[in-house]
Design a protein around this motif. Structure first.
Motif, mmCIF file in Angstrom:
data_model
loop_
_atom_site.group_PDB
_atom_site.id
_atom_site.type_symbol
_atom_site.label_atom_id
_atom_site.label_comp_id
_atom_site.label_asym_id
_atom_site.label_seq_id
_atom_site.Cartn_x
_atom_site.Cartn_y
_atom_site.Cartn_z
ATOM 1 N N GLY A 176 0.790 -1.244 0.000
ATOM 2 C CA GLY A 176 0.000 0.000 0.000
ATOM 3 C C GLY A 176 0.811 1.277 0.000
ATOM 4 N N LEU A 177 2.069 1.222 -0.489
ATOM 5 C CA LEU A 177 2.870 2.448 -0.454
ATOM 6 C C LEU A 177 2.370 3.508 -1.437
ATOM 7 C CD1 LEU A 177 6.487 1.168 0.231
ATOM 8 C CD2 LEU A 177 4.726 1.962 1.809
ATOM 9 N N VAL B 20 6.712 11.503 9.906
ATOM 10 C CA VAL B 20 6.319 10.112 9.714
ATOM 11 C C VAL B 20 7.245 9.259 10.578
ATOM 12 C CG1 VAL B 20 6.294 8.186 8.090
ATOM 13 C CG2 VAL B 20 5.384 10.398 7.392
ATOM 14 N N ILE B 21 6.645 8.504 11.523
ATOM 15 C CA ILE B 21 7.445 7.639 12.402
ATOM 16 C C ILE B 21 7.359 6.221 11.850
ATOM 17 C CG2 ILE B 21 7.695 6.751 14.743
ATOM 18 C CD1 ILE B 21 6.151 9.268 15.688
ATOM 19 N N VAL B 22 8.493 5.631 11.478
ATOM 20 C CA VAL B 22 8.457 4.288 10.907
ATOM 21 C C VAL B 22 8.688 3.261 12.020
ATOM 22 C CG1 VAL B 22 9.334 2.759 9.139
ATOM 23 C CG2 VAL B 22 9.352 5.222 8.766
ATOM 24 N N TYR C 50 12.830 2.402 2.342
ATOM 25 C CA TYR C 50 12.003 2.730 1.190
ATOM 26 C C TYR C 50 11.026 3.850 1.538
ATOM 27 C CZ TYR C 50 9.740 1.755 -3.268
ATOM 28 O OH TYR C 50 9.263 1.855 -4.549
ATOM 29 N N ILE C 51 10.421 3.732 2.718
ATOM 30 C CA ILE C 51 9.452 4.750 3.157
ATOM 31 C C ILE C 51 10.160 6.086 3.366
ATOM 32 C CG2 ILE C 51 7.900 5.399 5.053
ATOM 33 C CD1 ILE C 51 7.287 2.368 5.319
ATOM 34 N N ALA C 52 11.382 6.039 3.908
ATOM 35 C CA ALA C 52 12.146 7.267 4.132
ATOM 36 C C ALA C 52 12.378 7.989 2.808
ATOM 37 C CB ALA C 52 13.471 6.935 4.808
ATOM 38 N N GLU C 53 12.654 7.194 1.746
ATOM 39 C CA GLU C 53 12.880 7.816 0.436
ATOM 40 C C GLU C 53 11.614 8.500 -0.084
ATOM 41 O OE1 GLU C 53 14.558 4.864 -2.174
ATOM 42 O OE2 GLU C 53 16.273 4.581 -0.821
ATOM 43 N N ILE C 54 10.474 7.841 0.112
ATOM 44 C CA ILE C 54 9.204 8.449 -0.309
ATOM 45 C C ILE C 54 8.974 9.758 0.437
ATOM 46 C CG2 ILE C 54 6.690 8.170 -0.350
ATOM 47 C CD1 ILE C 54 7.095 5.199 -0.671
ATOM 48 N N CYS C 55 9.215 9.727 1.769
ATOM 49 C CA CYS C 55 8.976 10.923 2.581
ATOM 50 C C CYS C 55 9.883 12.074 2.129
ATOM 51 C CB CYS C 55 9.222 10.627 4.060
ATOM 52 S SG CYS C 55 8.012 9.490 4.737
ATOM 53 N N ASN D 284 9.343 16.109 1.247
ATOM 54 C CA ASN D 284 9.909 16.960 2.300
ATOM 55 C C ASN D 284 9.233 16.773 3.654
ATOM 56 O OD1 ASN D 284 12.051 18.308 1.066
ATOM 57 N ND2 ASN D 284 10.558 19.526 -0.120
ATOM 58 N N VAL D 285 8.916 15.519 3.989
ATOM 59 C CA VAL D 285 8.330 15.247 5.300
ATOM 60 C C VAL D 285 9.421 14.623 6.163
ATOM 61 C CG1 VAL D 285 6.603 13.941 6.564
ATOM 62 C CG2 VAL D 285 6.040 14.875 4.322
ATOM 63 N N LYS D 286 9.571 15.116 7.379
ATOM 64 C CA LYS D 286 10.559 14.560 8.306
ATOM 65 C C LYS D 286 10.204 13.101 8.595
ATOM 66 C CE LYS D 286 11.770 15.138 13.184
ATOM 67 N NZ LYS D 286 11.382 15.914 14.379
ATOM 68 N N VAL D 287 11.186 12.209 8.558
ATOM 69 C CA VAL D 287 10.889 10.807 8.839
ATOM 70 C C VAL D 287 11.801 10.303 9.942
ATOM 71 C CG1 VAL D 287 12.352 10.099 6.891
ATOM 72 C CG2 VAL D 287 10.687 8.501 7.819
ATOM 73 N N THR D 288 11.220 9.616 10.942
ATOM 74 C CA THR D 288 12.025 9.095 12.055
ATOM 75 C C THR D 288 11.796 7.591 12.183
ATOM 76 O OG1 THR D 288 10.229 9.555 13.579
ATOM 77 C CG2 THR D 288 11.929 11.249 13.380
ATOM 78 N N ARG D 289 12.737 6.943 12.849
ATOM 79 C CA ARG D 289 12.651 5.487 13.059
ATOM 80 C C ARG D 289 12.622 5.275 14.567
ATOM 81 N NH1 ARG D 289 11.433 0.834 12.246
ATOM 82 N NH2 ARG D 289 12.797 -0.932 11.769
ATOM 83 N N ILE D 290 11.784 4.387 15.064
ATOM 84 C CA ILE D 290 11.772 4.133 16.505
ATOM 85 C C ILE D 290 13.140 3.573 16.912
ATOM 86 C CG2 ILE D 290 9.294 3.813 16.821
ATOM 87 C CD1 ILE D 290 9.816 0.771 16.622
#
Lengths: 201, 201
Positions: free
Chosen positions: B124-125, B140-142, B156-161, B165-171
């Motif tokens: 569903g990306l 966006v928290i992955v 992959y999700i980080a690249e989309i974000c 230009n949406v900040k993306v973080t990983r737990i």
């Protein structure tokens, strides 16, 4: 935050199963939804059919959807002349698995417990008496649980059998196979002494 | 000796539940029949309703019987501007229980796994991309699992974000609370070093 009322309801309903707490119920619900919806639908149908159609055998009181269960209808078992009295239907598969017994059963659906209002009628001893009168058994094996109530029930049944001159036996209590003498409780150990048998060479 | 086909069928069907083997299934079936037929009927109904009516939320793909789930409909959560991406719907209650997150979710229903034919569309990306385009998220928290596939999905999700230009973080990965340093595996320990934070007094 309640996500889905139907899902919450499923999780709650799964807790009717023995040994299933909130965590396992949640795991089960998600597992079925995520991976096995068909299995969930089959289970729903099987539960409905079992809960509504399974009644009691008119001869032995075990669970069956027919008037008389397969075991009671079996001619070879009728000929054996042995009747094994157990407390619950779930005791039957355990005994069947041993392959040691090929007679019929009688299920009490409980045990004598006067304080809870459970007397001889409640555990079907009138039906048992009728069967002893009408059929010819040469042995009644009492396989109630080795608890105080189970022993009292066994004695009561022994008295009934004596009235009809039917030999009555009790399954042996003693040390379970594979256990360790020093780990076994005193009552079991004393039963294993009083129930000792001669070693025949 | 088969005692009751309906009972056998129920025992077999109960094995669809995770962690339930033949012995537990038998115990569950007898328990319901002997002590809790109403509970069994409720469970049957709840299973049927859940399996047939629960679908996926059109915004976040989690389980819901409605068009859009309660969380996605919640105004306060819409205003938070945070989106947490998880692999499965069962991850949501775990995160909700921490009380640390009050944004919305996006459920992949899996993870990237090209060898099994699971590509970006299957998880569903494309829908996620659409949402990043149409809604305004500031983070966006992955929260995919810390496995090789989960990490690949996170990248992959980080690249989309990044495209939006949406900040993306990983737990954070590291030593679980209450565990012992010497019992923790090397990869986790090295993650806990590379993810170290300054102690602020």
């Amino acid at each position: 935050m309640q996500i889905s009322p139907l899902l919450e309801n499923l999780i709650e309903s799964l807790r009717a199963l023995p040994g299933v707490g909130p965590k396992s119920a949640q795991r089960m619900a998600y597992h079925l939804l995520q991976r096995n919806r068909n299995g969930g639908l089959h289970l729903s149908k099987a539960l409905h059919e079992a809960m509504t159609h399974i009644g009691h055998c008119r001869s032995c009181r075990t669970f069956t959807e027919e008037d008389e269960c397969n075991i009671c209808q079996n001619y070879r078992r009728q000929m054996s002349g042995q009747l094994c009295v157990v407390e619950m239907p779930s005791d039957i598969p355990a005994i069947e698995q041993t392959g040691q017994f090929s007679g019929r059963y009688f299920v009490l659906m409980g045990r004598l417990s006067p304080l809870d209002g459970i007397g001889p009628r409640e555990i079907g001893l009138d039906l048992l008496q009728q069967r002893l009168e009408n059929e010819s058994f040469h042995e009644v094996i009492v396989a109630t649980n080795p608890t105080i109530e189970g022993e009292a029930t066994a004695n009561y049944i022994a008295e009934i059998c004596a009235m009809y001159n039917v030999k009555v036996t009790r399954i042996a209590h003693g040390i379970p196979i594979g256990s360790d003498l020093e780990m076994v409780d005193g009552t079991t150990l004393s039963h294993s002494f009083s129930g000792r048998r001669e070693i025949k060479l």
